[in-house]
Design a protein around this motif. Structure first.
Motif, PDB file in Angstrom:
ATOM      1  N   LEU A   1       0.775  -1.167  -0.049  1.00 25.14           N
ATOM      2  CA  LEU A   1      -0.132  -0.061   0.037  1.00 25.14           C
ATOM      3  C   LEU A   1       0.645   1.300  -0.010  1.00 25.14           C
ATOM      4  O   LEU A   1       0.469   2.128  -0.328  1.00 25.14           O
ATOM      5  N   LEU A   2       2.098   1.182   0.455  1.00 17.91           N
ATOM      6  CA  LEU A   2       3.012   2.471   0.602  1.00 17.91           C
ATOM      7  C   LEU A   2       3.370   3.013  -0.712  1.00 17.91           C
ATOM      8  O   LEU A   2       3.201   4.216  -0.798  1.00 17.91           O
ATOM      9  N   LEU A   3       3.335   2.357  -1.842  1.00 11.53           N
ATOM     10  CA  LEU A   3       3.846   3.012  -2.859  1.00 11.53           C
ATOM     11  C   LEU A   3       2.722   3.894  -3.679  1.00 11.53           C
ATOM     12  O   LEU A   3       2.822   5.000  -3.758  1.00 11.53           O
ATOM     13  N   PRO A   4       1.453   3.068  -3.637  1.00 16.23           N
ATOM     14  CA  PRO A   4       0.366   3.996  -4.259  1.00 16.23           C
ATOM     15  C   PRO A   4      -0.176   5.116  -3.384  1.00 16.23           C
ATOM     16  O   PRO A   4      -0.338   6.056  -3.824  1.00 16.23           O
ATOM     17  N   LEU A   5       0.202   4.902  -2.125  1.00 21.69           N
ATOM     18  CA  LEU A   5      -0.159   5.935  -1.167  1.00 21.69           C
ATOM     19  C   LEU A   5       0.597   7.156  -1.344  1.00 21.69           C
ATOM     20  O   LEU A   5       0.056   8.271  -1.069  1.00 21.69           O
ATOM     21  N   PHE A   6       1.819   6.951  -1.512  1.00 20.28           N
ATOM     22  CA  PHE A   6       2.903   7.883  -1.902  1.00 20.28           C
ATOM     23  C   PHE A   6       2.338   8.888  -2.949  1.00 20.28           C
ATOM     24  O   PHE A   6       2.388  10.336  -3.007  1.00 20.28           O
ATOM     25  N   PHE A   7       1.870   8.204  -3.864  1.00 23.17           N
ATOM     26  CA  PHE A   7       1.634   9.034  -5.103  1.00 23.17           C
ATOM     27  C   PHE A   7       0.022   9.688  -4.934  1.00 23.17           C
ATOM     28  O   PHE A   7      -0.279  10.657  -5.751  1.00 23.17           O
ATOM     29  N   LEU A   8      -0.714   9.198  -4.237  1.00 22.91           N
ATOM     30  CA  LEU A   8      -2.003   9.695  -3.804  1.00 22.91           C
ATOM     31  C   LEU A   8      -2.040  10.583  -2.718  1.00 22.91           C
ATOM     32  O   LEU A   8      -3.041  11.338  -2.368  1.00 22.91           O
ATOM     33  N   THR A   9      -0.989  10.947  -2.322  1.00 26.31           N
ATOM     34  CA  THR A   9      -0.583  12.204  -1.261  1.00 26.31           C
ATOM     35  C   THR A   9       0.157  13.329  -1.806  1.00 26.31           C
ATOM     36  O   THR A   9       1.007  13.074  -2.327  1.00 26.31           O
ATOM     37  N   PRO A  10      -0.479  14.402  -1.495  1.00 26.60           N
ATOM     38  CA  PRO A  10       0.025  15.603  -2.407  1.00 26.60           C
ATOM     39  C   PRO A  10       1.579  16.020  -1.768  1.00 26.60           C
ATOM     40  O   PRO A  10       1.746  17.129  -1.005  1.00 26.60           O
ATOM     41  N   ILE A  11       2.639  15.046  -2.163  1.00 24.86           N
ATOM     42  CA  ILE A  11       3.775  15.504  -1.567  1.00 24.86           C
ATOM     43  C   ILE A  11       4.533  16.064  -2.806  1.00 24.86           C
ATOM     44  O   ILE A  11       5.284  17.200  -2.618  1.00 24.86           O
ATOM     45  N   LEU A  12       4.324  15.514  -4.152  1.00 27.16           N
ATOM     46  CA  LEU A  12       5.011  16.007  -5.285  1.00 27.16           C
ATOM     47  C   LEU A  12       4.145  17.043  -6.006  1.00 27.16           C
ATOM     48  O   LEU A  12       4.635  17.548  -7.019  1.00 27.16           O
ATOM     49  N   TYR A  13       2.846  17.196  -5.496  1.00 31.00           N
ATOM     50  CA  TYR A  13       1.885  18.101  -6.117  1.00 31.00           C
ATOM     51  C   TYR A  13       1.195  18.824  -5.119  1.00 31.00           C
ATOM     52  O   TYR A  13       0.909  18.437  -4.125  1.00 31.00           O
ATOM     53  N   SER A  14       0.387  19.851  -5.696  1.00 28.78           N
ATOM     54  CA  SER A  14      -0.208  20.451  -4.565  1.00 28.78           C
ATOM     55  C   SER A  14      -1.792  20.192  -5.362  1.00 28.78           C
ATOM     56  O   SER A  14      -1.994  20.272  -6.627  1.00 28.78           O
ATOM     57  N   LEU A  15      -2.800  19.630  -4.420  1.00 27.33           N
ATOM     58  CA  LEU A  15      -4.014  19.242  -4.722  1.00 27.33           C
ATOM     59  C   LEU A  15      -4.734  20.525  -5.618  1.00 27.33           C
ATOM     60  O   LEU A  15      -5.327  20.025  -6.675  1.00 27.33           O
ATOM     61  N   ALA A  16      -4.555  21.535  -5.408  1.00 26.65           N
ATOM     62  CA  ALA A  16      -5.160  22.842  -6.097  1.00 26.65           C
ATOM     63  C   ALA A  16      -4.471  22.766  -7.466  1.00 26.65           C
ATOM     64  O   ALA A  16      -5.316  23.573  -8.439  1.00 26.65           O
ATOM     65  N   GLU A  17      -3.421  22.433  -7.653  1.00 20.49           N
ATOM     66  CA  GLU A  17      -2.612  22.630  -8.943  1.00 20.49           C
ATOM     67  C   GLU A  17      -2.933  21.626  -9.951  1.00 20.49           C
ATOM     68  O   GLU A  17      -2.209  21.266 -11.165  1.00 20.49           O
ATOM     69  N   LEU A  18      -3.539  20.414  -9.526  1.00 17.16           N
ATOM     70  CA  LEU A  18      -3.694  19.299 -10.500  1.00 17.16           C
ATOM     71  C   LEU A  18      -4.443  19.609 -11.686  1.00 17.16           C
ATOM     72  O   LEU A  18      -5.481  20.339 -11.645  1.00 17.16           O
ATOM     73  N   PRO A  19      -4.061  19.356 -12.807  1.00 19.53           N
ATOM     74  CA  PRO A  19      -4.713  19.803 -13.971  1.00 19.53           C
ATOM     75  C   PRO A  19      -6.095  19.289 -14.105  1.00 19.53           C
ATOM     76  O   PRO A  19      -6.891  20.024 -14.794  1.00 19.53           O
ATOM     77  N   GLY A  20      -6.488  17.991 -13.689  1.00 21.50           N
ATOM     78  CA  GLY A  20      -7.777  17.669 -13.791  1.00 21.50           C
ATOM     79  C   GLY A  20      -8.836  17.859 -12.643  1.00 21.50           C
ATOM     80  O   GLY A  20      -9.716  17.251 -12.558  1.00 21.50           O
ATOM     81  N   ALA A  21      -8.163  18.884 -11.868  1.00 19.90           N
ATOM     82  CA  ALA A  21      -8.938  19.087 -10.452  1.00 19.90           C
ATOM     83  C   ALA A  21     -10.285  19.652 -10.578  1.00 19.90           C
ATOM     84  O   ALA A  21     -11.457  19.305 -10.051  1.00 19.90           O
ATOM     85  N   ALA A  22     -10.469  20.533 -11.701  1.00 22.60           N
ATOM     86  CA  ALA A  22     -11.511  21.196 -12.134  1.00 22.60           C
ATOM     87  C   ALA A  22     -12.744  20.396 -12.647  1.00 22.60           C
ATOM     88  O   ALA A  22     -13.824  20.362 -12.578  1.00 22.60           O
ATOM     89  N   ASP A  23     -12.230  19.426 -13.577  1.00 25.67           N
ATOM     90  CA  ASP A  23     -13.143  18.311 -14.264  1.00 25.67           C
ATOM     91  C   ASP A  23     -13.593  17.451 -13.322  1.00 25.67           C
ATOM     92  O   ASP A  23     -14.371  16.742 -13.672  1.00 25.67           O
ATOM     93  N   HIS A  24     -12.754  16.915 -12.098  1.00 23.17           N
ATOM     94  CA  HIS A  24     -13.117  15.931 -11.397  1.00 23.17           C
ATOM     95  C   HIS A  24     -13.075  16.305  -9.899  1.00 23.17           C
ATOM     96  O   HIS A  24     -12.169  15.791  -9.203  1.00 23.17           O
ATOM     97  N   PRO A  25     -13.861  17.046  -9.396  1.00 20.83           N
ATOM     98  CA  PRO A  25     -14.089  17.744  -8.041  1.00 20.83           C
ATOM     99  C   PRO A  25     -14.432  16.639  -7.141  1.00 20.83           C
ATOM    100  O   PRO A  25     -13.743  16.567  -6.071  1.00 20.83           O
TER     101      PRO A  25
END
Length: 266
Positions: A179-203
């Motif tokens: 679980l640790l590897l997928p959890l790493f990429f699902l956690t906003p460490i490398l990115y900001s949630l507000a800056e994700l390109p698809g954030a507006a399309d998939h709230p």
């Protein structure tokens, strides 16, 4: 909770276990305890080179992205290494557990304390960098220390639950590792949630990443005073406090449920 009160009651034994684990971690190495500084620094440099220099994407288009990244790493590394290391702690101390009767929760908690050394080093590094690079954070950066203490409590509760469960069901350590590897990429460490390109399309997906991932408030509360120069949002702070209490209760409940079986199972 008596499970955690034993840390104070048996503090000398806990200190001995911690010192033993710390020595064993670097036994035979030339640099010895110097690795407690070298390893976190090296890990942070690797992430910097890969994700801040070589990996370019819209999510990295943030001022001082390298510091944004570094501010998310300490709590994640502490969480991941503590869970992985503590999972087998009771099994690896089977001979001691069978011979001597003592509060067995001290074993996985001493492992967390060992990983805490690296967490302290990494936190100190990002604290100094934030104070230098982000002037706005100079009035809030100190908040990272009480938040870090809450994170330690959160990780301790989960680590105790994982260690106790793994003593009975050996699959737990493999589930954690998977679980640790997928959890790493699902956690906003490398990115900001507000800056994700698809954030507006998939709230709804954004909400799931924010509130369905227990590590998101951990990283956000740690990063906000350092990088953003602000107090974490009330929602994130409340989430962190509540999940910490839940983690501590879960750790105590799982440990108490299997305590009488641990000596026979390991």
């Amino acid at each position: 909770m008596a499970v955690y009160a034993d840390l104070i009651r048996y503090r000398e034994l806990f200190a001995s276990l911690f010192q033993r684990d710390l020595r064993a971690k670097y036994k035979g190495s030339v640099l010895g305890l110097f690795w407690t500084l070298a390893l976190p620094v090296t890990l942070m440099l690797v992430y910097l080179v890969v994700f801040s220099v070589m990996w370019k994407s819209p999510t990295t288009d943030v001022d001082n992205y390298w510091l944004f990244l570094l501010c998310g790493l300490p709590p994640w590394v502490f969480f991941a290494t503590s869970l992985q290391s503590s999972a087998r702690s009771l099994l690896e101390n089977a001979s001691l557990i069978r011979k001597v009767r003592f509060p067995r929760q001290l074993v996985p908690l001493s492992i967390v304390a060992t990983q805490l050394v690296g967490f302290v080093v990494m936190t100190a590094i990002v604290f100094v960098l934030a104070m230098i690079v982000i002037p706005d954070s100079r009035s809030t950066a100190w908040l990272v220390f009480p938040f870090a203490a809450v994170i330690v409590a959160f990780v301790s509760g989960l680590s105790l639950a994982v260690a106790a469960a793994n003593a009975i069901y050996r699959d737990i350590e493999f589930v954690v590792a998977a679980l640790l590897l997928p959890l790493f990429f699902l956690t906003p460490i490398l990115y900001s949630l507000a800056e994700l390109p698809g954030a507006a399309d998939h709230p709804w997906l954004l909400d799931l990443l924010q509130w369905g991932n227990p590590l998101t408030p951990v990283v956000e509360c740690f990063r906000a005073p350092l990088f953003l120069g602000e107090v974490p949002s009330t929602a994130n702070l409340a989430y962190l406090l509540i999940e910490t209490l839940v983690a501590l209760a879960l750790g105590a409940a799982v440990f108490n449920a299997v305590d009488d079986r641990i000596a026979a199972e390991v």
